[in-house]
Motif scaffolding. Structure first.
Motif, short mmCIF file in Angstrom:
data_model
loop_
_atom_site.label_atom_id
_atom_site.label_comp_id
_atom_site.label_asym_id
_atom_site.label_seq_id
_atom_site.Cartn_x
_atom_site.Cartn_y
_atom_site.Cartn_z
N PHE A 47 45.15 30.54 3.00
CA PHE A 47 43.95 31.05 3.68
C PHE A 47 43.87 30.59 5.14
O PHE A 47 42.77 30.52 5.69
N HIS A 94 36.42 24.02 4.85
CA HIS A 94 35.98 25.38 4.54
C HIS A 94 34.95 25.91 5.53
O HIS A 94 34.80 27.12 5.68
N ALA A 107 35.61 33.51 1.81
CA ALA A 107 36.37 32.45 1.15
C ALA A 107 35.61 31.13 1.17
O ALA A 107 35.64 30.37 0.19
N VAL A 110 32.92 31.77 -1.66
CA VAL A 110 33.37 32.30 -2.94
C VAL A 110 34.40 31.37 -3.59
O VAL A 110 34.38 31.14 -4.79
N ILE A 111 35.31 30.84 -2.77
CA ILE A 111 36.40 30.04 -3.33
C ILE A 111 36.17 28.55 -3.18
O ILE A 111 36.49 27.77 -4.07
N PHE A 112 35.60 28.15 -2.06
CA PHE A 112 35.56 26.72 -1.75
C PHE A 112 34.17 26.10 -1.79
O PHE A 112 33.91 25.10 -1.13
N VAL A 117 37.30 21.56 -5.73
CA VAL A 117 38.23 22.63 -5.36
C VAL A 117 38.71 22.41 -3.92
O VAL A 117 39.90 22.55 -3.61
N ARG A 118 37.77 22.06 -3.04
CA ARG A 118 38.13 21.82 -1.64
C ARG A 118 39.07 20.63 -1.51
O ARG A 118 40.04 20.66 -0.76
N SER A 121 42.58 21.55 -2.57
CA SER A 121 43.21 22.44 -1.60
C SER A 121 43.53 21.69 -0.31
O SER A 121 44.61 21.87 0.28
N GLY B 149 47.92 31.44 -4.97
CA GLY B 149 47.06 32.26 -5.84
C GLY B 149 47.75 32.58 -7.15
O GLY B 149 48.46 33.59 -7.25
#
Lengths: 197, 197
Positions: A47, A94, A107, A110-112, A117-118, A121, B149
């Protein structure tokens, strides 16, 4: 020649480059670090996140605050290297994604949205970026001395009071000095690393 | 010139290299992957640990088993890339340390006896090695398309039945095809990344 990269570049970045443990007194300038950043900033990440943060330790006070948290065997070289860089992951990376990855600005949320999760990543992608940074130091004709022997909690409290950063490595940077390294240790063979399905 | 690395090499590895999303049909040979390994195996890690493992997906059956676990948006390119490599960390890397880091053979038991310690070290050092691997793919004149992903649990169960590996990335490898990438996304500036103390 199977590789496209010329052999002088192969030597500079990998084959003859070594982890330095002693350094000459020649300073490492901000211009050199800027040139390193300007090269390795293009290294790919998920990303287009860019969680890696670099703290250059330039003042005697900063050096003392850092050396205090280094493992005993790393104190002397961290005290004497021309430049020391603390590499850390910003777990709040993020916040930058809407600007850095404009094709999918959602993103960030929605993702982070969740901190674990962060963190996962950021740990992966900042480590990829740390690998690019070490290559970049070598691309500048300098030697890197990356270390992971330190009190991570201590460094994070000392240099990242916001509680949002995870330290990955501390890297001594400069021209190699006398007896800067021991003979190379062995590497795993192709067949030990690579399998085919 | 502030960098020692020649500008053609800078372009090949960073400035003009891009994450590829389409590929030509030109195969990627085992000789090319061997040359990549033989270059990037020298990248530095802590205690000379080498946790990165590479699974080359070459059979139609292997490809099908992998694509099943990829995110929807990654399925097409993972199906069509000339070569796909699964990059994983071997969390039992410490078994190799007496041979790979003979100056401190006790590291295996003194430092890495506990699985969580090993996992954290393998995650960092295998990610550094993954960064070197991506640079190595580019050094071979090839384009890399690294992806995160996917269903990690699914890939680990499918390809690493021993339960001792953590997948880091899946990388498509080949010569870039038509419309292989969008314009470059922005990068953080030096002042956004680097601070000085």
């Amino acid at each position: 020649m199977t590789l496209a990269l010329d052999s002088a570049a192969q030597d500079l970045l990998f084959r003859e480059a070594r982890t330095a443990n002693t350094f000459t007194g020649e300073p490492v300038t901000d211009e050199q670090v800027q040139a390193i950043h300007d090269l390795v900033k293009y290294g790919p990440t998920a990303f287009n996140q860019q969680p890696l943060r670099v703290v250059l330790v330039r003042t005697p006070e900063g050096r003392e605050r850092l050396v205090r948290h280094m493992a005993e065997g790393n104190k002397a070289k961290t005290s004497t290297a021309p430049l020391v860089a603390i590499l850390a992951a910003d777990n709040e990376f993020h916040e930058e994604l809407p600007a850095q990855f404009p094709v999918f600005p959602q993103a960030k949320d929605v993702i982070f949205a969740e901190r674990p999760v962060r963190e996962k990543s950021a740990a992966l992608n900042a480590a990829l970026q740390a690998g690019y940074f070490i290559i970049g130091v070598r691309a500048a004709g300098l030697a890197a001395g990356p270390m992971t022997g330190f009190d991570a909690d201590g460094i994070e409290k000392e240099f990242f009071a916001d509680g949002e950063h995870s330290v990955l490595a501390v890297v001594n940077i400069g021209r190699p000095g006398a007896d800067s390294w021991a003979p190379r240790n062995p590497r795993l063979t192709y067949d030990e690393v690579v399998t085919t399905v």
